[in-house]
Design an enzyme around this catalytic site. Structure first.
Site, mmCIF file in Angstrom:
data_model
loop_
_atom_site.group_PDB
_atom_site.id
_atom_site.type_symbol
_atom_site.label_atom_id
_atom_site.label_comp_id
_atom_site.label_asym_id
_atom_site.label_seq_id
_atom_site.Cartn_x
_atom_site.Cartn_y
_atom_site.Cartn_z
ATOM 1 N N GLU A 239 39.563 43.686 44.457
ATOM 2 C CA GLU A 239 38.190 42.955 45.322
ATOM 3 C C GLU A 239 37.555 42.912 44.697
ATOM 4 O O GLU A 239 36.192 42.461 45.593
ATOM 5 C CB GLU A 239 38.567 42.842 47.096
ATOM 6 C CG GLU A 239 40.416 42.370 47.875
ATOM 7 C CD GLU A 239 39.624 42.972 49.156
ATOM 8 O OE1 GLU A 239 38.920 43.171 49.505
ATOM 9 O OE2 GLU A 239 41.271 42.661 49.553
ATOM 10 N N GLU A 334 48.685 42.096 46.903
ATOM 11 C CA GLU A 334 48.471 42.392 48.546
ATOM 12 C C GLU A 334 48.262 41.481 49.266
ATOM 13 O O GLU A 334 47.475 40.513 49.163
ATOM 14 C CB GLU A 334 46.552 43.094 48.637
ATOM 15 C CG GLU A 334 46.516 43.556 49.733
ATOM 16 C CD GLU A 334 45.036 44.587 49.973
ATOM 17 O OE1 GLU A 334 43.968 44.740 48.359
ATOM 18 O OE2 GLU A 334 44.909 44.487 50.990
#
Length: 480
Positions: A239, A334
């Site tokens: 991220e 994810e």
């Protein structure tokens, strides 16, 4: 006349629904009243949104036939194939390892066998994602080369995997059960001394440390290999557009492309590493990020593909990147289920988007976040996720509970081994589908009823069909 025919059709469907609800435990009773097959040809595994059936194999005999009925067709064809599947699974966080290791030896082995083996009662998870250093679902924040404030370690002389000893031992236990499981690794943050803000939270990797950070990856992969753990792929940063987590790092697309082309890619090449480099590893709202990395002519040859989450954006972003770079791979890595979520809502949304959606948009993997945690949704770092619910809740040393994340992955992992290929399947009304052909030439159809009413439909293959039904919010995996 037309109105009467419509009423007759609706009445037939009503009678069918009544007969199915009165059938044994099998929601998948063959709705076609004409054939009376004696040999089952389609295995049907069912999870209902209300939780009354959870990955239950249905007992009613299902067989293909060509008797006409009124139901719409889901057409499955292996005349066209798409991506090859690497696997389905979870992120095995350090916190997951910590709580799994609180189980007794016998109970832990029972859980690992159920998750990772190919036994009849297992779900055969075949892909894991792990963190390089701590993720936010570790008890503490660490890297593999932490130094006192103001000090650096340019030769990585103090590099050590020791903080991850529990995770490494658990991976060894898993590899004894499935030695072919694939592992992707990603960092949440480099060592603090490489960053421009001297913090585990946010900041950027300083360019003068690009070279040593590339060697940090090399050393990690080599030392894991010495432990008997092969890292199949890495992403440079988890991220990269979310620098508020603990730990975390901000890394723009241009910075990632620069790091890959000038340091990370060449370092892997020099070390003779075959570990894949996968770009991005963040939400579907920014396909421009991996496209920017892949558009860099010098970075592109080092990059295997790109990875995605779905906390923002639409799953179709994977196809946007595929269409721009059809020769590069895609990975869905994810998505978490929350402590505030419901079984029915999470089952529907995740099967529709994470499993079916990612696969229909060229992903080679579908991974849920966080394999296991305790009843308090821990452990986590200060500032880490407090509502992430593991697929498994560990309750002390002698028991564990299977949550919705377990069933989301199980509907694919149990039936679609690595090396399977996606094949064509149509979608009708509220029924979302994806289909595969396995290395053993089995056909697998995963179907989810995203609507609010029961649906009856035919699975049509090679000119014949079998009629099945799914209640609203239910998921079925069909194998023949």
């Amino acid at each position: 006349m037309l109105r009467n025919k419509k009423i007759q059709t609706l009445f037939s469907v009503f009678l069918l629904g009544a007969s199915l609800s009165c059938a044994s435990s099998s929601e998948g009773s063959n709705p076609d009243p004409n054939p009376n097959p004696t040999t089952n040809e389609v295995d049907f595994w069912l999870t209902k949104g209300n939780g009354t059936a959870k990955l239950e194999k249905q007992t009613t005999i299902l067989a293909f036939n060509n008797s006409t009925n009124i139901y719409p067709n889901i057409e499955v064809s292996d005349s066209q194939t798409y991506q090859t599947i690497d696997g389905f699974g979870y992120t095995l966080t350090g916190g997951s390892a910590e709580v799994i290791n609180t189980l007794s030896t016998a109970k832990k082995q029972e859980l690992l066998q159920e998750l990772f083996s190919s036994a009849t009662n297992a779900i055969s998870v075949n892909y894991l994602r792990i963190s390089i250093g701590a993720s936010d679902l570790n008890s503490t924040v660490f890297s593999y080369d932490d130094m006192p404030t103001g000090q650096t370690d340019l030769t990585l002389a103090n590099f050590s995997l020791a903080p991850d000893a529990q995770l490494i031992q658990l991976l060894k236990d898993i590899l004894l059960i499935n030695p072919n499981i694939k592992i992707m690794a990603t960092p949440w943050s480099p060592p603090v001394w490489m960053k421009d803000n001297n913090s585990t939270i946010g900041g950027s990797l300083q360019p003068q440390y690009y070279g040593v950070y590339a060697q940090y990856f090399v050393k990690y992969i080599q030392k894991m290999q010495l432990e008997g753990i092969r890292i199949d792929a890495i992403t440079p940063q988890n991220e990269p557009l979310h620098p508020g987590n603990n730990p975390s790092l901000s890394m723009t697309a241009l910075q990632q492309a620069e790091f890959i082309k000038t340091n990370l890619g060449p370092a892997f090449q020099t070390a003779g590493l075959t570990t894949k480099i996968v770009a991005y590893d963040h939400n579907c709202d920014m396909p421009s990020y991996p496209i920017t990395v892949l558009s860099d002519a010098a970075a592109n040859p080092f990059v295997d593909g790109s990875a995605f989450h779905l906390y923002a954006g639409d799953i179709s972003a994977l196809s946007t990147v595929h269409n721009a770079f059809p020769g590069k791979n895609l990975y869905f890595t994810e998505q978490y289920t929350a402590s505030t979520g419901s079984f029915d809502g999470d089952l529907k949304w995740h099967i529709k988007n994470v499993i079916i959606g990612s696969m229909r948009n060229w992903s080679k993997t579908a991974l849920e976040w966080n394999l296991a945690n305790n009843a308090g949704f821990g452990p986590h770092t200060p500032g880490g996720c407090t509502t992430c619910k593991g697929a498994i809740t560990i309750n002390g040393s002698t028991s564990y509970e299977k949550n919705v994340g377990y069933y989301i992955i199980a509907h694919a992992s149990k039936f679609v081994p690595a090396g399977s290929v996606r094949i064509t399947s149509s979608q009708v009304g509220s029924i979302n589908t994806v289909a595969f052909k396995t290395p053993a030439n089995k056909k697998v159809l995963i179907a989810e009823n995203d609507g609010t009413t029961p649906q009856v439909f035919n699975i049509k293959y090679n000119g014949e069909w079998v009629a099945v039904s799914l209640e609203a919010g239910s998921v079925g995996t069909f194998v023949w």
